[in-house]
Design an enzyme around this catalytic site. Structure first.
Site, PDB file in Angstrom:
ATOM      1  CE  LYS A 160     -18.427 -28.639   4.131  1.00 12.39           C
ATOM      2  NZ  LYS A 160     -18.368 -27.535   3.173  1.00 12.39           N
TER       3      LYS A 160
ATOM      4  CG  ASP B  19     -12.467 -27.166  -1.404  1.00  9.78           C
ATOM      5  OD1 ASP B  19     -13.186 -27.032  -2.405  1.00  9.78           O
ATOM      6  OD2 ASP B  19     -12.889 -27.628  -0.328  1.00  9.78           O
TER       7      ASP B  19
ATOM      8  CD  GLU C 127     -24.625 -28.721  -5.938  1.00 15.08           C
ATOM      9  OE1 GLU C 127     -23.573 -29.429  -5.954  1.00 15.08           O
ATOM     10  OE2 GLU C 127     -24.602 -27.486  -5.795  1.00 15.08           O
TER      11      GLU C 127
ATOM     12  CD  GLU D 242     -19.395 -27.680 -10.427  1.00 13.64           C
ATOM     13  OE1 GLU D 242     -19.020 -27.663  -9.245  1.00 13.64           O
ATOM     14  OE2 GLU D 242     -20.569 -27.945 -10.740  1.00 13.64           O
TER      15      GLU D 242
END
Ligand code: ADE
Length: 244
Positions: A176, A202, A179, A15
């Protein structure tokens, strides 16, 4: 609110990689205790001092330290060491196609950030479990940057148990992930403002296995995340975020 130093917290190296590359951030060794897995990268972005803390590889399992415990510790360390004016949690997330999410959309967490896997039906503990850390609505910020806005819901699983789905629905969650609410807890304790930027890998209601969609789209979503994270820092350099 004048911002000159920003700490960015990210869970996964993949990321973070496009953002590190885009700004030539330099790895800083020995910033935290050597037992800790967190990686630190430092640099200037649009004239602001940016400290990026990536949660790092779990020493026992050799994979990125995703989830709430490493995020909590990373945030505490970042606040203690860098005394940032602003925290940004940037990462990937699942979205809901029923709520209009598409792969590669980047959301800013707005309204509040909640947990969806801390069910504690004891007097007073229910609300503690959910968290509901308040966040600005970010209307102007989102409109300027081309972000979607939504309530971020945090839990420690990539999949979605029926109990989690029920709680996400109760939470009015649209994003969703794993962290943000933990980071919001520390940010709230230290009264450091927080922005959560979440890029969709997703669609949890697509019928496809989440882990397959996640791996397929991680790279595209991480590039989209870097573009919006850079734009968000630019916004903070030029505009008063408290008016967002
Ligand atoms: N990160 C990316 N996609 C996710 C999902 N569906 N659930 C939790 N964390 C995620």
């Amino acid at each position: 609110m004048k911002i000159s130093t920003i700490a960015v917290i990210m869970a996964m190296s993949e990321e973070a990689e496009p953002f590190i590359r885009a700004h030539g951030l330099q790895r800083a060794d020995s910033v935290f205790d050597r037992q800790l897995p967190m990686d630190v990268f430092l640099g200037k972005v649009h004239g602001l001092d940016v400290s990026l803390v990536v949660c790092g590889k779990d020493p026992r399992f050799g994979v990125d330290s995703v989830g709430t415990q490493p995020a909590t510790l990373s945030t505490y360390l970042a606040i203690e060491r860098f005394k940032p004016d602003l925290l940004i949690n940037a990462g990937t997330a699942g979205g809901f196609q029923a709520k209009g999410a598409e792969i590669g959309d980047v959301y800013v967490g707005s309204g509040c950030i909640r947990f969806h896997d801390r069910r504690i039906p004891l007097p007073g503990f229910e609300a503690y479990g959910v968290g509901s850390y308040p966040m600005p609505e970010f209307h102007q910020f989102a409109a300027t940057l081309g972000l979607k806005r939504g309530i971020v819901s945090t839990g420690n699983s990539l999949d979605m148990a029926p109990e989690d789905l029920a709680m996400i629905q109760d939470n009015e969650g649209e994003v969703k992930e794993m962290e943000a609410a933990a980071i919001a807890w520390v940010a709230d304790l230290y009264q450091v403002p927080l922005v959560a930027l979440k890029s969709i890998t997703d669609l949890v209601d697509s019928g496809r296995p989440t882990h397959e969609e996640f791996l397929e789209n991680l790279s595209v979503a991480s590039e989209a995340l870097q573009a919006k994270l850079t734009a968000a820092i630019d916004y903070c350099a030029c505009t008063d975020l408290s008016l967002a």
